[in-house]
Design a protein around this motif. Sequence first.
Motif, PDB file in Angstrom:
ATOM      1  N   ASP A  39       0.852  -1.354  -0.110  1.00  0.00           N
ATOM      2  CA  ASP A  39      -0.101  -0.003  -0.020  1.00  0.00           C
ATOM      3  C   ASP A  39       0.798   1.181  -0.058  1.00  0.00           C
ATOM      4  O   ASP A  39       1.242   1.839   1.138  1.00  0.00           O
ATOM      5  CB  ASP A  39      -1.025   0.056   1.357  1.00  0.00           C
ATOM      6  CG  ASP A  39      -2.016   1.047   1.153  1.00  0.00           C
ATOM      7  OD1 ASP A  39      -1.853   1.965   0.244  1.00  0.00           O
ATOM      8  OD2 ASP A  39      -2.828   1.108   1.930  1.00  0.00           O
ATOM      9  N   PRO A  40       1.240   1.786  -1.109  1.00  0.00           N
ATOM     10  CA  PRO A  40       2.456   2.789  -1.308  1.00  0.00           C
ATOM     11  C   PRO A  40       2.027   3.925  -0.390  1.00  0.00           C
ATOM     12  O   PRO A  40       2.671   4.748  -0.015  1.00  0.00           O
ATOM     13  CB  PRO A  40       2.682   2.758  -2.961  1.00  0.00           C
ATOM     14  CG  PRO A  40       1.977   1.688  -3.380  1.00  0.00           C
ATOM     15  CD  PRO A  40       1.080   0.962  -2.527  1.00  0.00           C
ATOM     16  N   ALA A  41       0.638   4.380  -0.768  1.00  0.00           N
ATOM     17  CA  ALA A  41       0.252   5.628  -0.112  1.00  0.00           C
ATOM     18  C   ALA A  41       0.340   5.622   1.272  1.00  0.00           C
ATOM     19  O   ALA A  41       0.551   6.523   2.212  1.00  0.00           O
ATOM     20  CB  ALA A  41      -1.276   5.673  -0.269  1.00  0.00           C
ATOM     21  N   ALA A  42       0.088   4.444   1.995  1.00  0.00           N
ATOM     22  CA  ALA A  42       0.156   4.315   3.392  1.00  0.00           C
ATOM     23  C   ALA A  42       1.474   4.304   3.977  1.00  0.00           C
ATOM     24  O   ALA A  42       1.830   4.816   5.110  1.00  0.00           O
ATOM     25  CB  ALA A  42      -0.677   3.111   3.973  1.00  0.00           C
ATOM     26  N   ALA A  43       2.368   3.813   3.074  1.00  0.00           N
ATOM     27  CA  ALA A  43       3.760   3.496   3.332  1.00  0.00           C
ATOM     28  C   ALA A  43       4.708   4.785   3.410  1.00  0.00           C
ATOM     29  O   ALA A  43       5.789   4.780   4.027  1.00  0.00           O
ATOM     30  CB  ALA A  43       4.194   2.481   2.356  1.00  0.00           C
ATOM     31  N   ARG A  44       4.132   5.949   2.648  1.00  0.00           N
ATOM     32  CA  ARG A  44       5.144   7.220   2.562  1.00  0.00           C
ATOM     33  C   ARG A  44       5.470   7.661   3.942  1.00  0.00           C
ATOM     34  O   ARG A  44       6.644   7.906   4.272  1.00  0.00           O
ATOM     35  CB  ARG A  44       4.202   8.325   1.984  1.00  0.00           C
ATOM     36  CG  ARG A  44       4.104   7.916   0.606  1.00  0.00           C
ATOM     37  CD  ARG A  44       3.745   9.256   0.003  1.00  0.00           C
ATOM     38  NE  ARG A  44       3.045   8.683  -1.444  1.00  0.00           N
ATOM     39  CZ  ARG A  44       1.623   8.997  -1.659  1.00  0.00           C
ATOM     40  NH1 ARG A  44       0.960   9.687  -0.808  1.00  0.00           N
ATOM     41  NH2 ARG A  44       1.321   8.403  -2.923  1.00  0.00           N
ATOM     42  N   ASP A  45       4.526   7.334   5.217  1.00  0.00           N
ATOM     43  CA  ASP A  45       4.975   8.149   6.482  1.00  0.00           C
ATOM     44  C   ASP A  45       5.901   7.168   7.152  1.00  0.00           C
ATOM     45  O   ASP A  45       6.327   7.312   8.279  1.00  0.00           O
ATOM     46  CB  ASP A  45       3.644   8.088   7.312  1.00  0.00           C
ATOM     47  CG  ASP A  45       2.961   9.098   6.570  1.00  0.00           C
ATOM     48  OD1 ASP A  45       3.359  10.037   6.092  1.00  0.00           O
ATOM     49  OD2 ASP A  45       1.552   9.373   6.966  1.00  0.00           O
ATOM     50  N   ILE A  46       6.337   5.800   6.844  1.00  0.00           N
ATOM     51  CA  ILE A  46       7.047   4.811   7.586  1.00  0.00           C
ATOM     52  C   ILE A  46       8.366   4.441   6.725  1.00  0.00           C
ATOM     53  O   ILE A  46       8.940   3.630   7.368  1.00  0.00           O
ATOM     54  CB  ILE A  46       6.154   3.665   7.940  1.00  0.00           C
ATOM     55  CG1 ILE A  46       5.815   3.156   6.712  1.00  0.00           C
ATOM     56  CG2 ILE A  46       5.011   3.860   8.818  1.00  0.00           C
ATOM     57  CD1 ILE A  46       5.312   1.551   6.920  1.00  0.00           C
ATOM     58  N   LEU A  47       8.621   5.236   5.812  1.00  0.00           N
ATOM     59  CA  LEU A  47       9.785   4.741   4.800  1.00  0.00           C
ATOM     60  C   LEU A  47      11.136   4.586   5.778  1.00  0.00           C
ATOM     61  O   LEU A  47      12.107   3.851   5.379  1.00  0.00           O
ATOM     62  CB  LEU A  47       9.850   5.368   3.753  1.00  0.00           C
ATOM     63  CG  LEU A  47       8.993   5.238   2.446  1.00  0.00           C
ATOM     64  CD1 LEU A  47       9.011   6.273   1.359  1.00  0.00           C
ATOM     65  CD2 LEU A  47       8.892   3.895   2.215  1.00  0.00           C
ATOM     66  N   ASP A  48      11.328   5.536   6.703  1.00  0.00           N
ATOM     67  CA  ASP A  48      12.456   5.683   7.304  1.00  0.00           C
ATOM     68  C   ASP A  48      12.469   4.908   8.700  1.00  0.00           C
ATOM     69  O   ASP A  48      13.640   4.809   9.382  1.00  0.00           O
ATOM     70  CB  ASP A  48      12.981   7.177   7.622  1.00  0.00           C
ATOM     71  CG  ASP A  48      13.284   7.819   6.360  1.00  0.00           C
ATOM     72  OD1 ASP A  48      13.802   7.051   5.373  1.00  0.00           O
ATOM     73  OD2 ASP A  48      13.102   9.076   6.255  1.00  0.00           O
ATOM     74  N   LEU A  49      11.633   3.936   8.867  1.00  0.00           N
ATOM     75  CA  LEU A  49      11.314   3.273  10.142  1.00  0.00           C
ATOM     76  C   LEU A  49      11.534   1.893   9.574  1.00  0.00           C
ATOM     77  O   LEU A  49      11.633   1.544   8.406  1.00  0.00           O
ATOM     78  CB  LEU A  49      10.117   3.332  10.761  1.00  0.00           C
ATOM     79  CG  LEU A  49       9.575   4.655  10.947  1.00  0.00           C
ATOM     80  CD1 LEU A  49       8.183   4.557  11.549  1.00  0.00           C
ATOM     81  CD2 LEU A  49      10.488   5.144  12.182  1.00  0.00           C
ATOM     82  N   ASP A  50      11.464   0.925  10.238  1.00  0.00           N
ATOM     83  CA  ASP A  50      11.576  -0.757   9.960  1.00  0.00           C
ATOM     84  C   ASP A  50      10.515  -1.348  10.661  1.00  0.00           C
ATOM     85  O   ASP A  50       9.641  -0.779  11.513  1.00  0.00           O
ATOM     86  CB  ASP A  50      12.868  -1.179  10.250  1.00  0.00           C
ATOM     87  CG  ASP A  50      13.384  -1.343  11.733  1.00  0.00           C
ATOM     88  OD1 ASP A  50      12.270  -1.577  12.533  1.00  0.00           O
ATOM     89  OD2 ASP A  50      14.534  -0.788  12.121  1.00  0.00           O
ATOM     90  N   GLY A  51      10.377  -2.566  10.174  1.00  0.00           N
ATOM     91  CA  GLY A  51       9.308  -3.313  10.827  1.00  0.00           C
ATOM     92  C   GLY A  51       9.181  -3.750  12.337  1.00  0.00           C
ATOM     93  O   GLY A  51       8.431  -4.245  12.933  1.00  0.00           O
TER      94      GLY A  51
END
Length: 145
Positions: A39-51
């Motif tokens: 879900d690329p739209a939702a992922a924008r805010d977490i790109l610099d974090l990890d799982g």
Amino acid sequence: MHPIRLISFGYLHLPTGPDGSPVPPAADRIEDVRDRLRDPAAARDILDLDGLNPRVQDVVLATPGARDLLANLADYADLPAGPSRIAIGCAGGRHRASGLTELLARELRARGREVVVEHLHVHLPRVLKAPVGPRTANTEQETAR
């Protein structure tokens, strides 16, 4: 019951076999989520974090199909003669695979299972540009600087 090992990894970081395809870690079940839980739209805010971060896990869990996949993996792990290893892979191993692995570990522990988690590539820089063409681990890639 025996402990279960959960492994997250990134296909882009794996060695390749003689045919040029990535060689995933040895496991009873390998779940490839490269084309799922996206879900690329939702992922924008977490790109610099990890799982390992709860925010990433929330985004992964909110992705269509994630809850069903998580339930399926947990039920599979709970089979009487169930697996000793489950490996989950995404492109880079930083977000979807590691987040889903953490969610699965939490679910299995809630069911009373002993779980060992191993994240092979979560510490590596995120992949900024996906390769075009066949998926191989040796394709050149850009990484965060």
